[in-house]
Each structure stands twice: as C-alpha cells, then as structure tokens.
Design an enzyme around this catalytic site. Structure first.
Site, PDB file in Angstrom:
ATOM      1  N   MET A  13      -8.261  11.266  -7.533  1.00  0.00           N
ATOM      2  CA  MET A  13      -7.184  12.244  -7.397  1.00  0.00           C
ATOM      3  C   MET A  13      -7.076  12.495  -5.894  1.00  0.00           C
ATOM      4  O   MET A  13      -8.059  12.862  -5.250  1.00  0.00           O
ATOM      5  CB  MET A  13      -7.522  13.536  -8.151  1.00  0.00           C
ATOM      6  CG  MET A  13      -6.381  14.532  -8.144  1.00  0.00           C
ATOM      7  SD  MET A  13      -4.857  13.868  -8.860  1.00  0.00           S
ATOM      8  CE  MET A  13      -5.104  14.138 -10.600  1.00  0.00           C
ATOM      9  N   ASP A  14      -5.899  12.238  -5.343  1.00  0.00           N
ATOM     10  CA  ASP A  14      -5.683  12.461  -3.905  1.00  0.00           C
ATOM     11  C   ASP A  14      -5.111  13.853  -3.657  1.00  0.00           C
ATOM     12  O   ASP A  14      -4.187  14.290  -4.366  1.00  0.00           O
ATOM     13  CB  ASP A  14      -4.674  11.442  -3.341  1.00  0.00           C
ATOM     14  CG  ASP A  14      -5.301  10.082  -3.063  1.00  0.00           C
ATOM     15  OD1 ASP A  14      -6.547   9.977  -3.098  1.00  0.00           O
ATOM     16  OD2 ASP A  14      -4.538   9.136  -2.803  1.00  0.00           O
ATOM     17  N   GLY A  40      -6.750   6.308  -4.881  1.00  0.00           N
ATOM     18  CA  GLY A  40      -7.902   5.398  -4.949  1.00  0.00           C
ATOM     19  C   GLY A  40      -7.358   3.987  -4.791  1.00  0.00           C
ATOM     20  O   GLY A  40      -6.312   3.644  -5.361  1.00  0.00           O
ATOM     21  N   GLY A  42      -8.226   1.109  -5.901  1.00  0.00           N
ATOM     22  CA  GLY A  42      -8.083   0.301  -7.115  1.00  0.00           C
ATOM     23  C   GLY A  42      -6.833   0.688  -7.886  1.00  0.00           C
ATOM     24  O   GLY A  42      -6.010  -0.162  -8.239  1.00  0.00           O
ATOM     25  N   ALA A  43      -6.688   1.998  -8.120  1.00  0.00           N
ATOM     26  CA  ALA A  43      -5.532   2.491  -8.882  1.00  0.00           C
ATOM     27  C   ALA A  43      -4.232   2.171  -8.145  1.00  0.00           C
ATOM     28  O   ALA A  43      -3.249   1.704  -8.740  1.00  0.00           O
ATOM     29  CB  ALA A  43      -5.664   3.986  -9.110  1.00  0.00           C
ATOM     30  N   ASN A  44      -4.216   2.418  -6.841  1.00  0.00           N
ATOM     31  CA  ASN A  44      -2.990   2.171  -6.063  1.00  0.00           C
ATOM     32  C   ASN A  44      -2.584   0.695  -6.121  1.00  0.00           C
ATOM     33  O   ASN A  44      -1.408   0.358  -6.297  1.00  0.00           O
ATOM     34  CB  ASN A  44      -3.190   2.547  -4.591  1.00  0.00           C
ATOM     35  CG  ASN A  44      -3.413   4.032  -4.387  1.00  0.00           C
ATOM     36  OD1 ASN A  44      -3.121   4.830  -5.262  1.00  0.00           O
ATOM     37  ND2 ASN A  44      -3.943   4.401  -3.230  1.00  0.00           N
ATOM     38  N   GLU A 220      -1.810  -4.354   9.884  1.00  0.00           N
ATOM     39  CA  GLU A 220      -1.807  -3.096  10.639  1.00  0.00           C
ATOM     40  C   GLU A 220      -0.975  -2.099   9.862  1.00  0.00           C
ATOM     41  O   GLU A 220       0.237  -2.269   9.713  1.00  0.00           O
ATOM     42  CB  GLU A 220      -1.235  -3.301  12.032  1.00  0.00           C
ATOM     43  CG  GLU A 220      -2.319  -3.672  13.023  1.00  0.00           C
ATOM     44  CD  GLU A 220      -1.901  -3.456  14.462  1.00  0.00           C
ATOM     45  OE1 GLU A 220      -2.056  -2.331  14.976  1.00  0.00           O
ATOM     46  OE2 GLU A 220      -1.414  -4.425  15.065  1.00  0.00           O
ATOM     47  N   ASP A 251      -2.340  -0.384   0.358  1.00  0.00           N
ATOM     48  CA  ASP A 251      -2.548  -0.799  -1.039  1.00  0.00           C
ATOM     49  C   ASP A 251      -1.292  -1.468  -1.602  1.00  0.00           C
ATOM     50  O   ASP A 251      -1.386  -2.402  -2.396  1.00  0.00           O
ATOM     51  CB  ASP A 251      -2.954   0.412  -1.887  1.00  0.00           C
ATOM     52  CG  ASP A 251      -4.253   1.018  -1.391  1.00  0.00           C
ATOM     53  OD1 ASP A 251      -5.121   0.248  -0.921  1.00  0.00           O
ATOM     54  OD2 ASP A 251      -4.405   2.245  -1.452  1.00  0.00           O
TER      55      ASP A 251
HETATM   56  O1  RIB Z   1      -5.699   3.561   0.562  1.00  0.00           O
HETATM   57  C1  RIB Z   1      -5.370   4.902   0.261  1.00  0.00           C
HETATM   58  C2  RIB Z   1      -6.398   5.457  -0.666  1.00  0.00           C
HETATM   59  O2  RIB Z   1      -7.641   5.503  -0.002  1.00  0.00           O
HETATM   60  C3  RIB Z   1      -6.127   6.875  -1.111  1.00  0.00           C
HETATM   61  O3  RIB Z   1      -5.402   6.893  -2.309  1.00  0.00           O
HETATM   62  C4  RIB Z   1      -7.512   7.503  -1.163  1.00  0.00           C
HETATM   63  O4  RIB Z   1      -7.876   7.931  -2.442  1.00  0.00           O
HETATM   64  C5  RIB Z   1      -8.454   6.446  -0.638  1.00  0.00           C
HETATM   65  O5  RIB Z   1      -9.094   5.773  -1.660  1.00  0.00           O
END
Ligand code: RIB
Length: 307
Positions: A13-14, A40, A42-44, A220, A251
C-alpha cells in the site's frame, strides 16, 4: 495454460505525499497532499503488463490486515491472476511511503512487511504459473532465495527472465547468467558493481553485461533508456510529456518491456514502447492508477510517430 507473463514480486500500500521538499531531521513539515494507492514493484509491473493486454499472474504476499484484502481486490479488478498471492498471518502488508517532489524526483521508504515472507515454498507452489510463462519478471523487494528459485524454475522451463534489479542490492553473481534482460535504474546501477568510480550509462551497461545477462537496459526514471545486447548499444531519448508524479514510471517501463518481449517486437521498438509507458505513467499521481491502457499507449506511440 496459454503463454502468459508471470511477475514474482512485492505488493504494497503506497502513501504518496506530494511536497515541495523533504523534511530535515527534527523538522515538522506540512505537505500538500497524500494519496493512498496500490503499489510495490511486483504489483505495479503486473498491472502495467496486464493493462497492455496479456494474461498476467502475480506471485507475492500480503499481510492478514485490512490493506491485504484491499490490495488483493485492486489487483483482481485489474485482471491480474492472484491465485499465487499468499496471505501471511501475523504480519502487516508491505507499505511504500513515497515523497513526490515538484521536479518529478522521489524519495521512497519501503517497509516490506509480508514481502519478506515470500519463501522458496511459496515460489514452488506457483511453479505452474512460472513454468507456463513466456516471460517471468522479478524484482528485488522480496527475499533473494525466492528471487533465485523463481529464476531457476523459469529458466529450466525455457521462460525468458526479465530481472529488474531494484532496489540495487548485492546478488549472488550466478543469478545473472541466462537472464534475458537485466533492467536497472541509472541512479541505482552503480551499487551493483564493485566500482567506486562513477560510470556513464553505456559503461555501466557493458560492465553489467559481463556478469552474464543476454541484454542490459539502463533506464533513467523510466522515461529514457539505453540497451546493450552484448554487441551494440541502442538508445531511446526521453519522450516529452508533462511530469506530474513518476512513482510508477520505472515499473510501467518494465511491464511494457516484458509485453514487447512477449510480442517478439524488435529491440528498438521494445525500448521505445517501454519508454512510452514510463512517460505516460509519469503524467498522473500514483503508481498503479497511472499505468497506461493499451489504447493510451498505442495512441501515444502513434502520435509520436506522426509528430
Ligand atoms: O517503483 C515504485 C514502487 O516502489 C512503489 O509503488 C513503492 O511501493 C516501492 O515499492
């Protein structure tokens, strides 16, 4: 199972705080806004790939708390297969505290929580999803033994491994051999090399290439990148757009790169497609909500081609 993408990685959770500066030790700082959003790496990356079309599995862990349920539902809503996302008892879900600065720069603190619990056994349980994948994406917010096991299973089954070495931590050198693409962020890449002297992008790519991956990409901020394929260097300069928040840009880049590999695009096209996704993901707040859809991504690439 038809050929799909399998992502092995973190789920957070961000809390994304927009601020004009970072607090100094002892400072009480008032920030402009805070947004909570699924994140996160992985999720992203799973959502970034899923929004571009292919079937995507995610292997990871959430905690047995309110956020764990929310994170799982958000991923399901995005069409990501979460049957190999394990809920771990007695640990909180991972959290990312992201401070987004006006120039697009970020400061990120991750509290891994359940990410730390991703075990070799969890990876083994997901064997079917890893072996059936054409591409397996792995990053380093999960324990190294899980990273290693996922890469071994994938490579033994003939899947291409895209390893996003972020955060940059020291890895057993054998992990790089046989990796299809090692993707690093320029600002982090130096830490992967035992070299004090600051190196430019192409030197870093060549040095990392010597560790054994088939290709190295040095990006970059997810908006421009250089690729070394063992012989030549390809470059994609930054594609223009108004940068709002670059939390998920890297991501988005990795997810789109994997989709282009799945679709067997030429390397030039793959790099451009990845940079386009990174740019688009920088134009909105949040990581997961900012991932471009296939339509947005194709529209942006067409616009660039005719500009
Ligand atoms: O790359 C961005 C991600 O890095 C964010 O969503 C944060 O949770 C960290 O994992």
């Amino acid at each position: 199972m038809t050929k799909h993408i399998c992502v092995v990685g973190s789920i957070h959770m961000d809390l994304i705080i927009s601020s004009d500066h970072l607090p100094k030790p002892g400072e009480r700082m008032i920030a402009d806004s805070v947004v909570t959003s699924t994140g996160g790496k992985g999720a992203n990356q799973a959502v970034a790939a899923s929004r571009l079309g292919p079937e995507v599995y995610l292997v990871g862990c959430v905690g047995n708390d309110g956020w764990g349920g929310e994170l799982r539902s958000a991923l399901v809503q995005e069409g990501v297969d979460v049957q190999f996302v394990t809920t771990k008892p007695d640990v909180p879900s991972g959290v990312g505290i992201v401070t987004a600065l006006p120039d697009g720069e970020l400061a990120v603190v991750v509290v891994p929580g359940a990410d730390r619990e991703l075990s070799i056994e969890d990876v083994e349980l997901a064997r079917e999803a890893i072996e059936g994948a054409a591409i397996v994406i792995i990053q380093l917010e999960i324990p190294v033994p899980a990273v290693q096991r996922a890469a071994e299973i994938a490579q033994a089954a003939g899947a291409k491994v895209v390893l996003n070495a972020s955060p940059a931590i020291k890895l057993p050198p054998e992990i790089f051999a046989g990796v299809d693409t090692l993707i690093v962020e320029f600002a982090e890449a130096q830490a992967l090399l035992n070299d004090e002297e600051p190196l430019g992008q192409s030197r870093i790519a060549r040095r990392l290439g010597a560790l054994g991956p088939d290709k190295v990409v040095v990006m970059e901020s997810g908006r421009s990148a250089l690729l070394f394929d063992g012989e030549k260097i390809l470059e994609q300069t930054a594609l223009g757009a108004e940068i709002v928040d670059s939390t998920g840009a890297r991501d988005a880049f990795v997810g789109a790169y994997a989709v282009a590999r799945l679709e067997e695009c030429r390397l030039e096209e793959t790099l451009r497609s990845a940079c386009a996704a990174g740019v688009l993901a920088s134009t909105q707040v949040g990581a997961l909500p900012a991932m471009p859809t296939r339509e947005e991504h194709e529209g942006f690439l067409k616009k660039l081609a005719t500009a």
